[in-house]
Each structure stands twice: as structure tokens, then as C-alpha cells.
Write a protein that holds these residues in place. Structure first.
Motif, PDB file in Angstrom:
ATOM      1  N   MET A   1       0.855  -1.181   0.000  1.00 43.19           N
ATOM      2  CA  MET A   1       0.000   0.000   0.000  1.00 43.19           C
ATOM      3  C   MET A   1       0.899   1.241   0.000  1.00 43.19           C
ATOM      4  SD  MET A   1      -2.782   1.279   2.873  1.00 43.19           S
ATOM      5  CE  MET A   1      -3.907  -0.046   2.545  1.00 43.19           C
ATOM      6  N   SER A   2       0.575   2.208  -0.840  1.00 46.94           N
ATOM      7  CA  SER A   2       1.359   3.441  -0.899  1.00 46.94           C
ATOM      8  C   SER A   2       1.165   4.243   0.385  1.00 46.94           C
ATOM      9  CB  SER A   2       0.928   4.276  -2.105  1.00 46.94           C
ATOM     10  OG  SER A   2      -0.317   4.898  -1.856  1.00 46.94           O
ATOM     11  N   LYS A   3       2.088   5.145   0.662  1.00 46.99           N
ATOM     12  CA  LYS A   3       1.990   6.002   1.855  1.00 46.99           C
ATOM     13  C   LYS A   3       0.745   6.880   1.788  1.00 46.99           C
ATOM     14  CE  LYS A   3       5.531   4.394   3.783  1.00 46.99           C
ATOM     15  NZ  LYS A   3       5.327   3.443   4.856  1.00 46.99           N
ATOM     16  N   ALA A   4       0.443   7.418   0.605  1.00 52.13           N
ATOM     17  CA  ALA A   4      -0.759   8.243   0.453  1.00 52.13           C
ATOM     18  C   ALA A   4      -2.012   7.422   0.737  1.00 52.13           C
ATOM     19  CB  ALA A   4      -0.818   8.855  -0.944  1.00 52.13           C
TER      20      ALA A   4
ATOM     21  N   PHE B   1      -2.366   6.824   4.460  1.00 51.83           N
ATOM     22  CA  PHE B   1      -2.812   8.046   5.115  1.00 51.83           C
ATOM     23  C   PHE B   1      -4.308   8.259   4.882  1.00 51.83           C
ATOM     24  CE2 PHE B   1      -3.826  12.522   5.136  1.00 51.83           C
ATOM     25  CZ  PHE B   1      -3.293  12.942   6.338  1.00 51.83           C
ATOM     26  N   ILE B   2      -4.753   8.122   3.649  1.00 51.02           N
ATOM     27  CA  ILE B   2      -6.172   8.323   3.325  1.00 51.02           C
ATOM     28  C   ILE B   2      -7.043   7.311   4.068  1.00 51.02           C
ATOM     29  CG2 ILE B   2      -7.874   8.168   1.448  1.00 51.02           C
ATOM     30  CD1 ILE B   2      -5.632   9.410  -0.368  1.00 51.02           C
ATOM     31  N   GLU B   3      -6.599   6.073   4.136  1.00 54.37           N
ATOM     32  CA  GLU B   3      -7.357   5.046   4.859  1.00 54.37           C
ATOM     33  C   GLU B   3      -7.458   5.391   6.352  1.00 54.37           C
ATOM     34  OE1 GLU B   3      -6.513   0.480   5.960  1.00 54.37           O
ATOM     35  OE2 GLU B   3      -6.581   0.908   3.804  1.00 54.37           O
ATOM     36  N   ALA B   4      -6.347   5.829   6.956  1.00 54.62           N
ATOM     37  CA  ALA B   4      -6.365   6.220   8.373  1.00 54.62           C
ATOM     38  C   ALA B   4      -7.254   7.442   8.590  1.00 54.62           C
ATOM     39  CB  ALA B   4      -4.944   6.483   8.861  1.00 54.62           C
ATOM     40  N   LEU B   5      -7.234   8.388   7.655  1.00 56.54           N
ATOM     41  CA  LEU B   5      -8.082   9.570   7.773  1.00 56.54           C
ATOM     42  C   LEU B   5      -9.552   9.194   7.673  1.00 56.54           C
ATOM     43  CD1 LEU B   5      -8.245  12.652   8.085  1.00 56.54           C
ATOM     44  CD2 LEU B   5      -8.194  12.795   5.583  1.00 56.54           C
ATOM     45  N   ARG B   6      -9.893   8.312   6.759  1.00 57.35           N
ATOM     46  CA  ARG B   6     -11.297   7.870   6.641  1.00 57.35           C
ATOM     47  C   ARG B   6     -11.778   7.231   7.944  1.00 57.35           C
ATOM     48  NH1 ARG B   6     -12.329   9.520   1.973  1.00 57.35           N
ATOM     49  NH2 ARG B   6     -11.509   8.790   0.006  1.00 57.35           N
ATOM     50  N   ARG B   7     -10.926   6.403   8.533  1.00 62.03           N
ATOM     51  CA  ARG B   7     -11.297   5.769   9.798  1.00 62.03           C
ATOM     52  C   ARG B   7     -11.489   6.819  10.884  1.00 62.03           C
ATOM     53  NH1 ARG B   7      -8.334   0.556  12.444  1.00 62.03           N
ATOM     54  NH2 ARG B   7      -9.612   0.473  14.312  1.00 62.03           N
ATOM     55  N   LEU B   8     -10.581   7.797  10.932  1.00 64.66           N
ATOM     56  CA  LEU B   8     -10.692   8.883  11.895  1.00 64.66           C
ATOM     57  C   LEU B   8     -11.986   9.667  11.681  1.00 64.66           C
ATOM     58  CD1 LEU B   8      -9.397  10.847  14.028  1.00 64.66           C
ATOM     59  CD2 LEU B   8      -8.446  12.050  12.052  1.00 64.66           C
ATOM     60  N   GLU B   9     -12.273  10.015  10.445  1.00 62.03           N
ATOM     61  CA  GLU B   9     -13.473  10.805  10.159  1.00 62.03           C
ATOM     62  C   GLU B   9     -14.744  10.027  10.470  1.00 62.03           C
ATOM     63  OE1 GLU B   9     -11.711  13.851   6.776  1.00 62.03           O
ATOM     64  OE2 GLU B   9     -12.841  12.090   6.098  1.00 62.03           O
TER      65      GLU B   9
ATOM     66  N   GLU C   1      -5.801   6.233  16.532  1.00 65.86           N
ATOM     67  CA  GLU C   1      -4.638   5.336  16.602  1.00 65.86           C
ATOM     68  C   GLU C   1      -4.080   4.923  15.241  1.00 65.86           C
ATOM     69  OE1 GLU C   1      -2.672   4.898  19.208  1.00 65.86           O
ATOM     70  OE2 GLU C   1      -4.061   6.309  20.121  1.00 65.86           O
ATOM     71  N   PRO C   2      -4.904   4.555  14.259  1.00 68.06           N
ATOM     72  CA  PRO C   2      -4.312   4.219  12.955  1.00 68.06           C
ATOM     73  C   PRO C   2      -3.514   5.386  12.363  1.00 68.06           C
ATOM     74  CG  PRO C   2      -6.559   3.428  13.048  1.00 68.06           C
ATOM     75  CD  PRO C   2      -6.349   4.288  14.266  1.00 68.06           C
ATOM     76  N   MET C   3      -3.981   6.604  12.588  1.00 67.40           N
ATOM     77  CA  MET C   3      -3.261   7.776  12.097  1.00 67.40           C
ATOM     78  C   MET C   3      -1.971   7.980  12.898  1.00 67.40           C
ATOM     79  SD  MET C   3      -3.214  10.174   9.838  1.00 67.40           S
ATOM     80  CE  MET C   3      -4.833  10.567   9.187  1.00 67.40           C
ATOM     81  N   ALA C   4      -2.042   7.898  14.214  1.00 62.08           N
ATOM     82  CA  ALA C   4      -0.859   8.125  15.067  1.00 62.08           C
ATOM     83  C   ALA C   4       0.257   7.139  14.735  1.00 62.08           C
ATOM     84  CB  ALA C   4      -1.252   8.023  16.540  1.00 62.08           C
TER      85      ALA C   4
ATOM     86  N   VAL D   1       1.025  18.299   2.607  1.00 65.06           N
ATOM     87  CA  VAL D   1       2.344  17.798   2.223  1.00 65.06           C
ATOM     88  C   VAL D   1       2.763  16.810   3.306  1.00 65.06           C
ATOM     89  CG1 VAL D   1       4.753  18.399   1.800  1.00 65.06           C
ATOM     90  CG2 VAL D   1       2.923  19.972   1.096  1.00 65.06           C
ATOM     91  N   ILE D   2       3.085  15.612   2.882  1.00 64.23           N
ATOM     92  CA  ILE D   2       3.472  14.555   3.813  1.00 64.23           C
ATOM     93  C   ILE D   2       4.856  14.064   3.411  1.00 64.23           C
ATOM     94  CG2 ILE D   2       2.885  12.291   4.737  1.00 64.23           C
ATOM     95  CD1 ILE D   2      -0.029  12.889   3.772  1.00 64.23           C
TER      96      ILE D   2
END
Length: 127
Positions: free
Chosen positions: A1-4, A7-15, A21-24, A99-100
Motif C-alpha cells: 500500500m502506498s503512503k498516500a 494516510f487516506i485510509e487512516a483519515l477515513r477511519r478517523l473521520e 490510533e491508525p493515524m498516530a 504535504v506529507i
């Protein structure tokens, strides 16, 4: 899985659930996080937790959509638009670019660029 994608998957879970935790887990111990609305950068996974909890608690519901994603082995650029409702139900929408930097796998630097006045005006009208 790409870094982007990670990140998007962790953000969706957060939202969707508020789970930071997945984001952290994506952030390095010496990572730096910032955006135009915070006075000083936050650092490391604990800073990431604080940053993303603050983000999530700003909204009642929020969903981010990504229009353009550019990625290399060292960094990702994400153009996004977020929309949803505030805690009391008012509708909002704003857009920007994140920017990440992830030169060694984990995120070393996260910086979001957006016009805080656009979001602030919407928050002010709804209050």
C-alpha cells in the motif's frame, strides 16, 4: 500500500469513527505536524493524536475527498476538499493541500495548507 493510500485510509477511519490510533501509528517519533490554525507544531505520535483529535472534534461529521495525489518514495502531496456538518448541524466545506514527508517510511513531517479564514468564516456564521 502506498503512503498516500495508508494516510487516506487512516483519515477515513478517523473521520468515520474518531479513532486516532491508525493515524498516530503512521508518524515517526520525531515527526512534526502543523497547519495554519495552530500556533506551534506538534511532535511525534502523541502530537499526532492531539492534532487529529482536534481536527475531528471541530466537526460533527466530516468527509474528505481527494482530487489530486502526487507521490514519490520520499513525499506525498494530497489536494483535498472536506465537507460535512459542525457539531450543531451547520454545513461547512473547505479545501487545501497536505504535504506529507516520509523519507524513511514513517511520516516525518505533515503540513496542511488552507485558508483558515474560509473555514473560520463558516464556523463564525454558524455559531
Amino acid at each position: 500500500m502506498s503512503k498516500a493510500s495508508a494516510f487516506i485510509e487512516a483519515l477515513r477511519r478517523l473521520e468515520e469513527s474518531g479513532d486516532v490510533e491508525p493515524m498516530a501509528r503512521l508518524f515517526a517519533p520525531d515527526a512534526e505536524l502543523s497547519n495554519p490554525t495552530i500556533s506551534r507544531p506538534l511532535h511525534g505520535p502523541d502530537g499526532a493524536r492531539e492534532f487529529w483529535r482536534g481536527y475531528r472534534h471541530t466537526f460533527g461529521e466530516v468527509r474528505s475527498e481527494f482530487r489530486c495525489i502526487a507521490e514519490s518514495d520520499r513525499a506525498s502531496l494530497l489536494e483535498w476538499k472536506s465537507h460535512g456538518t459542525l457539531a450543531h448541524g451547520a454545513v461547512f466545506s473547505y479545501e487545501g493541500v497536505s504535504v506529507i514527508e516520509h523519507p524513511a517510511g514513517l511520516i516525518k513531517r505533515f503540513k496542511a495548507y488552507f485558508d483558515p479564514r474560509a473555514l473560520g468564516l463558516q464556523l463564525g456564521r454558524a455559531a
